[in-house]
Design an enzyme around this catalytic site. Sequence first.
Site, short mmCIF file in Angstrom:
data_model
loop_
_atom_site.label_atom_id
_atom_site.label_comp_id
_atom_site.label_asym_id
_atom_site.label_seq_id
_atom_site.Cartn_x
_atom_site.Cartn_y
_atom_site.Cartn_z
N ASN A 191 2.63 -44.48 -13.16
CA ASN A 191 1.84 -45.01 -14.36
C ASN A 191 0.36 -44.46 -14.25
O ASN A 191 -0.20 -44.23 -13.28
CB ASN A 191 1.82 -46.64 -13.87
N HIS A 196 16.79 -56.18 -20.80
CA HIS A 196 16.58 -57.06 -21.86
C HIS A 196 17.19 -56.95 -23.20
O HIS A 196 16.58 -57.19 -24.16
CB HIS A 196 14.85 -56.78 -21.91
N GLY A 242 6.27 -46.55 -15.78
CA GLY A 242 5.95 -47.07 -17.10
C GLY A 242 6.16 -48.58 -17.28
O GLY A 242 6.51 -48.97 -18.34
N ASN A 299 13.44 -51.47 -21.12
CA ASN A 299 13.40 -51.23 -22.67
C ASN A 299 14.60 -51.47 -23.48
O ASN A 299 15.70 -51.59 -22.95
CB ASN A 299 13.10 -49.65 -22.50
C1 BV8 Z 1 13.54 -66.05 -18.11
C2 BV8 Z 1 12.79 -57.96 -25.07
C3 BV8 Z 1 14.49 -68.33 -17.38
C4 BV8 Z 1 12.48 -58.60 -26.34
C5 BV8 Z 1 11.22 -58.78 -23.16
C6 BV8 Z 1 5.01 -67.56 -15.38
C7 BV8 Z 1 5.09 -66.60 -14.24
C8 BV8 Z 1 6.25 -66.04 -14.07
C9 BV8 Z 1 7.28 -65.68 -15.06
C10 BV8 Z 1 7.07 -66.58 -16.05
C11 BV8 Z 1 5.99 -67.25 -16.21
N1 BV8 Z 1 6.07 -68.10 -17.44
C12 BV8 Z 1 7.22 -67.61 -18.16
C13 BV8 Z 1 7.85 -66.72 -17.21
C14 BV8 Z 1 9.18 -66.32 -17.32
C15 BV8 Z 1 9.23 -64.98 -18.43
C16 BV8 Z 1 7.75 -64.06 -17.97
O1 BV8 Z 1 8.26 -63.26 -16.98
N2 BV8 Z 1 6.70 -64.05 -18.76
C17 BV8 Z 1 5.49 -63.28 -18.17
C18 BV8 Z 1 4.90 -62.56 -19.78
C19 BV8 Z 1 4.73 -64.18 -17.54
N3 BV8 Z 1 10.30 -64.44 -18.41
C20 BV8 Z 1 11.46 -64.83 -19.18
O2 BV8 Z 1 11.33 -65.61 -19.92
C21 BV8 Z 1 12.57 -63.92 -18.91
N4 BV8 Z 1 13.75 -65.02 -18.99
O3 BV8 Z 1 12.82 -66.10 -17.10
O4 BV8 Z 1 14.54 -66.98 -18.24
C22 BV8 Z 1 15.75 -68.87 -17.57
C23 BV8 Z 1 16.28 -69.06 -15.99
C24 BV8 Z 1 17.27 -69.99 -16.06
C25 BV8 Z 1 18.00 -70.16 -17.43
C26 BV8 Z 1 17.42 -69.97 -18.38
C27 BV8 Z 1 16.26 -69.10 -18.56
C28 BV8 Z 1 13.12 -63.16 -20.12
C29 BV8 Z 1 12.19 -62.04 -20.25
C30 BV8 Z 1 12.32 -60.83 -21.09
C31 BV8 Z 1 11.53 -61.09 -22.19
N5 BV8 Z 1 12.01 -59.91 -23.22
N6 BV8 Z 1 11.70 -57.82 -23.98
C32 BV8 Z 1 11.70 -57.24 -27.17
O5 BV8 Z 1 11.53 -56.49 -26.60
O6 BV8 Z 1 11.61 -57.94 -28.12
S1 BV8 Z 1 9.93 -58.49 -22.39
C33 BV8 Z 1 9.09 -57.21 -22.66
O7 BV8 Z 1 8.29 -56.92 -21.63
C34 BV8 Z 1 9.75 -55.93 -22.84
O8 BV8 Z 1 11.28 -55.86 -22.42
C35 BV8 Z 1 9.43 -55.04 -21.82
O9 BV8 Z 1 9.80 -53.77 -21.41
C36 BV8 Z 1 8.82 -56.07 -20.87
C37 BV8 Z 1 7.84 -55.85 -19.74
O10 BV8 Z 1 6.87 -54.91 -20.11
P1 BV8 Z 1 6.40 -53.44 -19.91
O11 BV8 Z 1 7.88 -52.62 -19.95
O12 BV8 Z 1 6.04 -53.43 -18.37
O13 BV8 Z 1 5.70 -52.88 -21.05
P2 BV8 Z 1 3.85 -53.20 -20.89
O14 BV8 Z 1 3.48 -52.75 -22.16
O15 BV8 Z 1 3.64 -54.63 -20.22
O16 BV8 Z 1 3.52 -52.03 -19.80
C38 BV8 Z 1 3.43 -50.86 -19.91
C39 BV8 Z 1 3.03 -49.87 -18.88
O17 BV8 Z 1 3.22 -48.56 -19.15
C40 BV8 Z 1 1.67 -50.32 -18.50
O18 BV8 Z 1 1.47 -50.47 -17.10
C41 BV8 Z 1 1.09 -48.86 -19.01
O19 BV8 Z 1 -0.02 -48.55 -18.13
C42 BV8 Z 1 2.07 -47.94 -18.63
N7 BV8 Z 1 1.95 -46.74 -19.41
C43 BV8 Z 1 1.34 -46.45 -20.80
N8 BV8 Z 1 1.76 -45.09 -21.08
C44 BV8 Z 1 2.48 -44.61 -20.20
C45 BV8 Z 1 2.79 -45.65 -19.20
N9 BV8 Z 1 3.33 -45.19 -18.09
C46 BV8 Z 1 4.04 -43.97 -17.81
N10 BV8 Z 1 3.77 -43.03 -18.86
C47 BV8 Z 1 3.08 -43.16 -19.87
N11 BV8 Z 1 2.66 -42.36 -20.90
#
Ligand code: BV8
Length: 254
Positions: A215, A120, A189, A103
């Site tokens: 979650n 992040h 979460g 976060n």
């Molecule tokens: C990198 C900051 C390489 C910005 C964010 C294909 C396969 C695998 C990986 C990749 C791929 N294609 C691309 C990639 C890499 C990519 C990636 O993982 N993409 C994903 C989408 C497939 N990753 C990157 O690009 C990372 N960098 O790989 O660099 C590299 C290597 C060498 C040299 C140079 C480069 C960078 C990733 C960071 C991106 N930035 N945020 C901003 O926020 O504006 S990511 C963003 O998603 C947030 O940080 C967030 O925290 C993060 C993860 O999401 P979650 O936190 O899990 O949130 P989400 O909404 O998804 O889920 C919420 C959950 O809470 C749900 O499960 C829900 O049920 C639950 N919930 C709801 N209410 C509650 C609850 N739980 C508890 N209590 C509740 N009340």
Amino acid sequence: MSTPFSTRLLSALTAARCVVAFTGAGMSAESGVPTFRGTDGIWSKFKAEELASMSAFMKNPALVWEWYAERKRVISGIHPNAGHLALVRMQGLFPDFAIVTQNIDNLHQRAGSTMVYELHGNIERNYCIKCGAPASNDEVLAQHGVPTCARCGGTIRPDVVWFGEMLPEDDWRHSERAMSRADVCLSIGTSGIVYPAASLPLLAKQQGAFLAEVNPERTPLSDVADEVITGPSGVILPALFDQVAASRSHSLQY
Ligand code: BV8
Ligand code: ZN
């Protein structure tokens, strides 16, 4: 609320020396911060690559800044919830406790947690792309459109990790080390789909930690976790704290 916790989880936490909480956007949902991928998620209106990437920023900095300015305003008006506060209290129960968060909302620190590694970045910080000078939220929000640096006139960006960008080295290293020594890892979460962050709870488990997930929904991590606790973190974590605090003080007496 009735205790949904197994004796396995409670005994792992009672005996634990090192506990690591791995948190995602769901941690802040009950504070009123929309998640990324839930039904009301921010991404549902936009696609990640449209906004949270350097290429999107270079293509349309005004649109990206409009999104971040709106999120900064939302985050400045909300407060940590009972789940954040429960993690502050948990820090006092264990000799070695850390939070590894995806976060950027600064809510763990505002709640009072002191061992927080931010994978992040942090939406309260900004910096100049040209000279690196930091810029406060007051400074950037006072300017309309794309903020520019007071020192060199360069373009300012939010200090967050965009898709395709490296994670901060120090925070990453500290997070890996914490996961490697964890007796218990609480994954709270997070949808567990953003890498490399999502690999950390798996690392903890491989190194022998008891992995519990908090979650309301199942995630890819649910099948790997030793315990899946279904419910909102703002309700589960205070109840978990109460149970573990009682059990740890009981075990200290005998
Ligand atoms: C990198 C900051 C390489 C910005 C964010 C294909 C396969 C695998 C990986 C990749 C791929 N294609 C691309 C990639 C890499 C990519 C990636 O993982 N993409 C994903 C989408 C497939 N990753 C990157 O690009 C990372 N960098 O790989 O660099 C590299 C290597 C060498 C040299 C140079 C480069 C960078 C990733 C960071 C991106 N930035 N945020 C901003 O926020 O504006 S990511 C963003 O998603 C947030 O940080 C967030 O925290 C993060 C993860 O999401 P979650 O936190 O899990 O949130 P989400 O909404 O998804 O889920 C919420 C959950 O809470 C749900 O499960 C829900 O049920 C639950 N919930 C709801 N209410 C509650 C609850 N739980 C508890 N209590 C509740 N009340
Ligand atoms: Zn500058």
